[in-house]
Design a protein around this motif. Structure first.
Motif, short mmCIF file in Angstrom:
data_model
loop_
_atom_site.label_atom_id
_atom_site.label_comp_id
_atom_site.label_asym_id
_atom_site.label_seq_id
_atom_site.Cartn_x
_atom_site.Cartn_y
_atom_site.Cartn_z
N LEU A 1 7.40 3.59 -0.92
CA LEU A 1 7.75 3.34 -2.15
C LEU A 1 6.34 3.43 -3.23
CD1 LEU A 1 10.05 2.71 -4.13
CD2 LEU A 1 9.68 0.37 -3.88
N ARG A 2 5.23 3.11 -2.64
CA ARG A 2 4.08 3.27 -3.59
C ARG A 2 3.64 4.64 -3.64
NH1 ARG A 2 2.62 -2.03 -0.99
NH2 ARG A 2 1.58 -0.72 0.76
N TYR A 3 4.04 5.46 -2.37
CA TYR A 3 3.66 6.68 -2.29
C TYR A 3 4.38 7.66 -3.11
CZ TYR A 3 3.67 11.45 -0.39
OH TYR A 3 3.40 12.80 -0.35
N LEU A 4 5.74 7.51 -3.37
CA LEU A 4 6.57 8.31 -4.18
C LEU A 4 6.21 7.99 -5.74
CD1 LEU A 4 10.03 7.71 -2.46
CD2 LEU A 4 8.59 9.96 -2.45
N LEU A 5 6.12 6.68 -5.96
CA LEU A 5 5.70 6.29 -7.35
C LEU A 5 4.17 7.01 -7.75
CD1 LEU A 5 6.78 2.64 -7.43
CD2 LEU A 5 7.65 4.42 -8.68
N ARG A 6 3.14 6.62 -7.02
CA ARG A 6 1.87 7.22 -7.11
C ARG A 6 2.05 8.75 -7.24
NH1 ARG A 6 -0.90 2.92 -3.25
NH2 ARG A 6 -1.18 1.25 -4.97
N LYS A 7 2.84 9.53 -6.54
CA LYS A 7 2.97 10.74 -6.46
C LYS A 7 3.55 11.27 -8.10
CE LYS A 7 5.24 14.46 -3.95
NZ LYS A 7 5.93 14.97 -2.79
N GLN A 8 4.27 10.37 -8.66
CA GLN A 8 4.69 10.96 -9.87
C GLN A 8 3.76 10.13 -10.99
OE1 GLN A 8 7.25 12.62 -10.42
NE2 GLN A 8 7.55 13.01 -8.37
N GLY A 9 2.73 9.54 -10.53
CA GLY A 9 1.66 9.14 -11.73
C GLY A 9 2.06 7.98 -12.04
N ARG A 10 2.87 7.11 -11.59
CA ARG A 10 3.24 5.95 -11.90
C ARG A 10 2.46 4.58 -11.22
NH1 ARG A 10 8.07 5.84 -14.81
NH2 ARG A 10 8.38 8.04 -15.31
N ALA A 11 2.55 3.53 -12.15
CA ALA A 11 1.72 2.46 -11.50
C ALA A 11 2.71 1.67 -10.62
CB ALA A 11 1.19 1.63 -12.98
N CYS A 12 1.92 1.03 -9.67
CA CYS A 12 2.80 0.29 -8.84
C CYS A 12 2.40 -1.60 -9.32
CB CYS A 12 2.22 0.31 -7.34
SG CYS A 12 2.89 1.92 -6.80
N THR A 13 1.54 -1.59 -9.99
CA THR A 13 1.50 -3.04 -10.75
C THR A 13 2.43 -3.33 -11.88
OG1 THR A 13 -0.09 -2.15 -12.37
CG2 THR A 13 -1.14 -2.77 -10.43
N GLY A 14 2.57 -4.54 -11.59
CA GLY A 14 3.98 -5.17 -12.64
C GLY A 14 5.16 -5.00 -12.33
N ILE A 15 5.40 -4.57 -10.74
CA ILE A 15 6.68 -4.62 -10.38
C ILE A 15 6.90 -5.57 -9.38
CG2 ILE A 15 8.08 -3.39 -8.82
CD1 ILE A 15 6.67 -0.64 -9.90
N THR A 16 7.67 -6.65 -9.93
CA THR A 16 7.79 -7.85 -8.96
C THR A 16 8.86 -7.58 -7.59
OG1 THR A 16 7.75 -9.26 -11.04
CG2 THR A 16 8.48 -10.36 -9.00
N THR A 17 8.49 -7.99 -6.61
CA THR A 17 9.13 -7.81 -5.56
C THR A 17 9.25 -9.01 -4.69
OG1 THR A 17 7.21 -7.12 -3.82
CG2 THR A 17 8.05 -5.37 -5.34
N VAL A 18 10.62 -9.06 -3.84
CA VAL A 18 10.71 -9.96 -2.83
C VAL A 18 10.70 -9.38 -1.28
CG1 VAL A 18 12.32 -11.79 -1.92
CG2 VAL A 18 12.22 -11.31 -4.39
N TYR A 19 9.85 -9.80 -0.49
CA TYR A 19 9.61 -8.97 0.72
C TYR A 19 9.08 -10.04 1.89
CZ TYR A 19 4.71 -9.63 0.13
OH TYR A 19 3.17 -10.14 0.10
N SER A 20 9.22 -9.79 2.91
CA SER A 20 8.96 -10.61 4.21
C SER A 20 7.53 -10.01 4.71
CB SER A 20 9.82 -10.70 5.17
OG SER A 20 9.39 -11.26 6.40
N HIS A 21 6.62 -10.64 4.98
CA HIS A 21 5.30 -10.24 5.55
C HIS A 21 5.17 -10.25 6.98
CE1 HIS A 21 3.49 -14.12 6.47
NE2 HIS A 21 3.94 -14.65 5.27
#
Length: 308
Positions: free
Chosen positions: A148-168
């Motif tokens: 997801l980060r790859y696709l967003l950055r490819k479009q010049g988008r920031a990945c900060t400020g996007i709240t996620t729920v995930y498991s580490h």
């Protein structure tokens, strides 16, 4: 949980249908619902609660940029319910599992200033104590987040400020292989051609825990009682010690001979001096600034004052 907590208007968007393989994680669907629209089944069950003023807008649709303005557009009153029309979504719950579609939704939310909370991968995860709520930039052991980060950055988008729920938690397996029947006739096993034929094993409890975490976060936000969730996995005592030693070693290599000018003040940039040799540093450590001639001492102090 949102409905039981007082949320009165919910738009459910899902193109998919209830399947046998997904019954282990659907709290509102049963065997008789297999083959029916997930959105319509959820609406039926929620309306059976009989809560006053509750409105559910069930949209059997696949999220696309071309139709995003309608799917995430203003609310339209149905059945004479109360409330103003034309109100945009207060919060968007992103539970999409296709990475390209997920990226498109997040980009649309950014462009239209919609608040969104995104659920990352629940498949191949089992430990309920490993759930975190944090920004997309800070995830760990999360393959979906990497894509997801790859696709967003490819479009010049920031990945900060996007709240996620995930498991580490580290993934416990991989995609299931196709059966002989699926390989022979893939179009008969999915609503969309070649989409999600191979699936990740999902422990039924995990999607529910993700959803509860998302609901708790948003409900507290709406109530003005924002949470301060754990965003990343905590470090063990041994890891902290190793990091400390690494930083100390790097400091020695980088700065070599340095000391604080005023021993009563912290080692900030306006209070650090460097020496050309270890001998001078050792002498300064004992005698302090008094070891320098008065003129040189004033020159050093003037230089340090530039940083205050």
């Amino acid at each position: 949980m949102l409905v039981r907590s007082g949320v009165q208007r919910i738009r459910v968007i899902d193109f998919d249908q209830v399947t046998l393989s997904s019954l282990n994680r659907h709290a509102v669907a049963g065997l008789k619902d297999v083959g029916l629209s997930k959105a319509e089944v959820l609406k039926t069950r929620l309306m059976e609660l009989g809560l006053p003023r509750l409105q559910i807008d069930a949209c059997r649709a696949l999220f696309k940029m071309e139709t995003a303005s309608v799917l995430l557009g203003p609310w339209k009153e149905t059945g004479g319910g109360e409330g103003e029309e034309g109100v945009l979504p207060t919060y968007v719950f992103d539970c999409i599992d296709d990475v390209q579609t997920k990226a498109e939704l997040l980009m649309y939310a950014q462009d239209h200033h919609l608040r969104v909370i995104s659920a990352l991968g629940a498949g191949l995860k089992a430990d309920p104590t490993r759930l975190c709520i944090g920004e997309l930039d800070n995830t760990k052991n999360e393959p979906l987040a990497i894509k997801l980060r790859y696709l967003l950055r490819k479009q010049g988008r920031a990945c900060t400020g996007i709240t996620t729920v995930y498991s580490h938690e580290k993934p416990r397996g991989s995609l299931l292989p196709l059966t002989d029947e699926q390989e022979a006739a893939p179009s008969e096993f999915g609503i969309l051609e070649h989409m999600r034929l191979r699936v990740l094993p999902v422990l039924g409890t995990m999607p529910a825990l993700f959803g509860q975490a998302m609901a708790a976060f948003v409900l507290c936000e709406l109530a003005g009682q924002s949470l301060q969730p754990v965003a990343v996995e905590g470090l063990s005592r041994n890891v902290k010690h190793r990091l400390l030693q690494h930083l100390r070693n790097r400091e020695r290599v980088t700065f070599q001979n340095h000391d604080t000018w005023d021993k009563e003040k912290p080692p900030l940039i306006e209070n650090l001096v460097l020496f050309s040799s270890a001998a001078l540093a050792d002498k300064f450590d004992v005698e302090g600034p008094g070891m320098l001639p008065n003129e040189r001492r004033k020159r050093v102090e003037a230089r340090l004052n530039l940083f205050t």
